[in-house]
Design a protein around this motif. Structure first.
Motif, PDB file in Angstrom:
ATOM      1  N   GLY A 128      53.397 -71.506 -12.238  1.00 11.51           N
ATOM      2  CA  GLY A 128      52.767 -70.833 -13.366  1.00 11.51           C
ATOM      3  C   GLY A 128      52.435 -69.391 -13.031  1.00 11.51           C
ATOM      4  N   VAL A 129      51.924 -68.677 -14.023  1.00 16.32           N
ATOM      5  CA  VAL A 129      51.570 -67.261 -13.881  1.00 16.32           C
ATOM      6  C   VAL A 129      50.075 -67.103 -14.075  1.00 16.32           C
ATOM      7  N   SER A 166      44.992 -58.609 -16.285  1.00 18.26           N
ATOM      8  CA  SER A 166      44.474 -59.849 -15.697  1.00 18.26           C
ATOM      9  C   SER A 166      43.552 -59.503 -14.527  1.00 18.26           C
ATOM     10  N   PHE A 167      42.732 -60.474 -14.145  1.00 18.25           N
ATOM     11  CA  PHE A 167      41.798 -60.239 -13.046  1.00 18.25           C
ATOM     12  C   PHE A 167      42.541 -60.055 -11.726  1.00 18.25           C
ATOM     13  N   SER A 168      43.648 -60.772 -11.544  1.00 17.68           N
ATOM     14  CA  SER A 168      44.415 -60.619 -10.305  1.00 17.68           C
ATOM     15  C   SER A 168      45.012 -59.223 -10.202  1.00 17.68           C
ATOM     16  N   GLU A 169      45.409 -58.642 -11.327  1.00 20.26           N
ATOM     17  CA  GLU A 169      45.935 -57.277 -11.328  1.00 20.26           C
ATOM     18  C   GLU A 169      44.842 -56.289 -10.918  1.00 20.26           C
ATOM     19  N   LEU A 170      43.614 -56.526 -11.384  1.00 19.03           N
ATOM     20  CA  LEU A 170      42.476 -55.705 -10.993  1.00 19.03           C
ATOM     21  C   LEU A 170      42.207 -55.821  -9.499  1.00 19.03           C
ATOM     22  N   PRO A 224      39.991 -69.750 -12.877  1.00 15.78           N
ATOM     23  CA  PRO A 224      41.342 -69.178 -12.953  1.00 15.78           C
ATOM     24  C   PRO A 224      42.174 -69.827 -14.056  1.00 15.78           C
ATOM     25  N   VAL A 225      43.014 -69.029 -14.679  1.00 16.82           N
ATOM     26  CA  VAL A 225      43.882 -69.502 -15.753  1.00 16.82           C
ATOM     27  C   VAL A 225      45.325 -69.359 -15.288  1.00 16.82           C
ATOM     28  N   LEU A 226      46.003 -70.484 -15.064  1.00 14.81           N
ATOM     29  CA  LEU A 226      47.408 -70.486 -14.682  1.00 14.81           C
ATOM     30  C   LEU A 226      48.231 -70.963 -15.874  1.00 14.81           C
ATOM     31  N   ALA A 227      48.988 -70.051 -16.448  1.00  9.61           N
ATOM     32  CA  ALA A 227      49.785 -70.379 -17.627  1.00  9.61           C
ATOM     33  C   ALA A 227      51.150 -70.895 -17.206  1.00  9.61           C
TER      34      ALA A 227
END
Length: 369
Positions: A128-129, A166-170, A224-227
């Motif tokens: 997932g992403v 997204s938070f991971s990008e931050l 966390p949100v994994l799409a």
């Protein structure tokens, strides 16, 4: 394990890179004299029915395809190709139109980037992403985020003008910018605010003893949100992930050039070998992820406009396209010499750094002391 991991990572990537050049050359009817994995003296090899010598050399730090019409392994043109019979001359690299030569040169880095996209697409499909929204769930007391006035519920819209999705990008943005001053744009209750923020510095040590200096904002996200990603969407996700990694590489390279990041952080073959062994010990997923990162870096570095590298050749072709004629042989010769000097100097620097990373200088200092 370190040696096996290093050869298992670098060997296939170099082979695939050179295979891109080779097949693009075949597509346009160019004869390949040599296909080599590694440099220096040949260990083993064979000659196929097309007259190409396939070989493995003793120094596994790269490879090359030497086309007919090339003087040497780095593609410097050989003036002797003009004296060849017409049929043989037509099969040389130098006899081909500019656009065909450009495609042949670009094929190697493009194949590396395509491989990385394929690997990362597989990860996106399998895991997932991460689409965790860039919303502040909690603020660490006394941290940079608290000092900047961030609050729970704030949505980070951009940082230093770069949009954040997204938070991971931050987190990735902050990690490579310790101690830097930035401007954070937030949405709080429907109102936009801009807050100055100085990214904090955190020193970490992993299980292998490697130390890292990374940036932290001092905020946390929610769950966390994994799409999930479908099979058709996975390649698009792979392209986006590859693009994000290339952007990060540009950022860190710019930091080294501007002096904001120490040149000591540059690594070479020894450090790659060390990291390869470490990642393999963590499992195949970690190792394959590393292979994708190395493939991106191999493609990216080869596209830099440095003579001897693929990007240097493409730079010459761009000049040729503008001038309507190639650069004079003497100019190209001096450019190749300058490129060789630059690459050798860089190799000395990264080798010095690598030996320090494996503790050689510290041990020598202990012996002398």
């Amino acid at each position: 394990m370190t040696v096996i991991a290093f050869l298992g990572a670098i060997g296939p990537l170099v082979f695939i890179h050179e295979l891109g050049h080779y097949f693009a050359g075949r597509l346009f009817g160019i004869k390949s004299d040599v296909f080599s994995i590694g440099f220096g003296r040949e260990i083993t090899g064979w000659t196929d029915r097309r007259g190409t010598r396939w070989k493995i050399a003793w120094l596994p730090l790269g490879g090359y395809v030497k086309f007919a019409g090339d003087m040497n392994a780095v593609g410097e043109p050989d003036a002797a190709w003009l004296a060849l019979p017409a049929a043989d001359r037509a099969r040389t690299f130098q006899a081909k139109p500019l656009w065909q030569r450009a495609i042949v040169v670009a094929a190697g880095p493009v194949v590396n980037l395509a491989l990385a996209v394929l690997i990362l697409a597989g990860f996106a499909y399998g895991y997932g992403v991460d689409r965790t929204p860039a919303i502040v769930d909690s603020v660490i007391a006394g941290g940079p985020g608290a000092a900047a006035g961030l609050r729970q519920g704030d949505r980070i819209l951009s940082i230093d003008g770069r949009s954040i999705d997204s938070f991971s990008e931050l987190a990735r943005f902050a990690q490579i910018r310790p101690a830097e001053q930035v401007a954070v744009t937030i949405n709080r209750g429907g109102h936009r605010f801009v807050r100055p923020l100085t990214i904090g510095v955190e020193r970490q040590r992993d299980r292998f003893g490697n130390e890292y200096r990374i940036g932290r904002i001092g905020i946390a996200s929610g769950s966390p949100v994994l799409a999930p990603v479908g099979l058709l969407e996975a390649p698009i996700a792979g392209v986006r992930m590859t693009g994000g990694i290339i952007r990060g590489t540009f950022d860190t390279l710019g930091q080294v050039i501007s002096g904001r990041r120490s040149i000591e952080e540059l690594g070479g073959p020894i450090r790659i070998a060390k990291i390869s062994g470490e990642q393999l010990s963590l499992g195949w997923a970690a190792f394959v992820w590393l292979v994708a990162m190395l493939s991106i870096n191999l493609g990216f570095i080869n596209l830099l406009p440095v003579p001897m590298l693929d990007g240097g050749h493409l730079f010459f072709y761009a000049i040729e396209a503008v001038r309507r004629r190639p650069l004079e042989p003497r100019v190209q010769e001096w450019a190749f010499r300058g490129g060789l000097a630059a690459v050798l100097a860089l190799m000395l620097v990264v080798t010095f750094n690598d030996l320090g990373a494996v503790g050689l200088w510290q041990r020598l200092a202990g012996l002398i002391g």
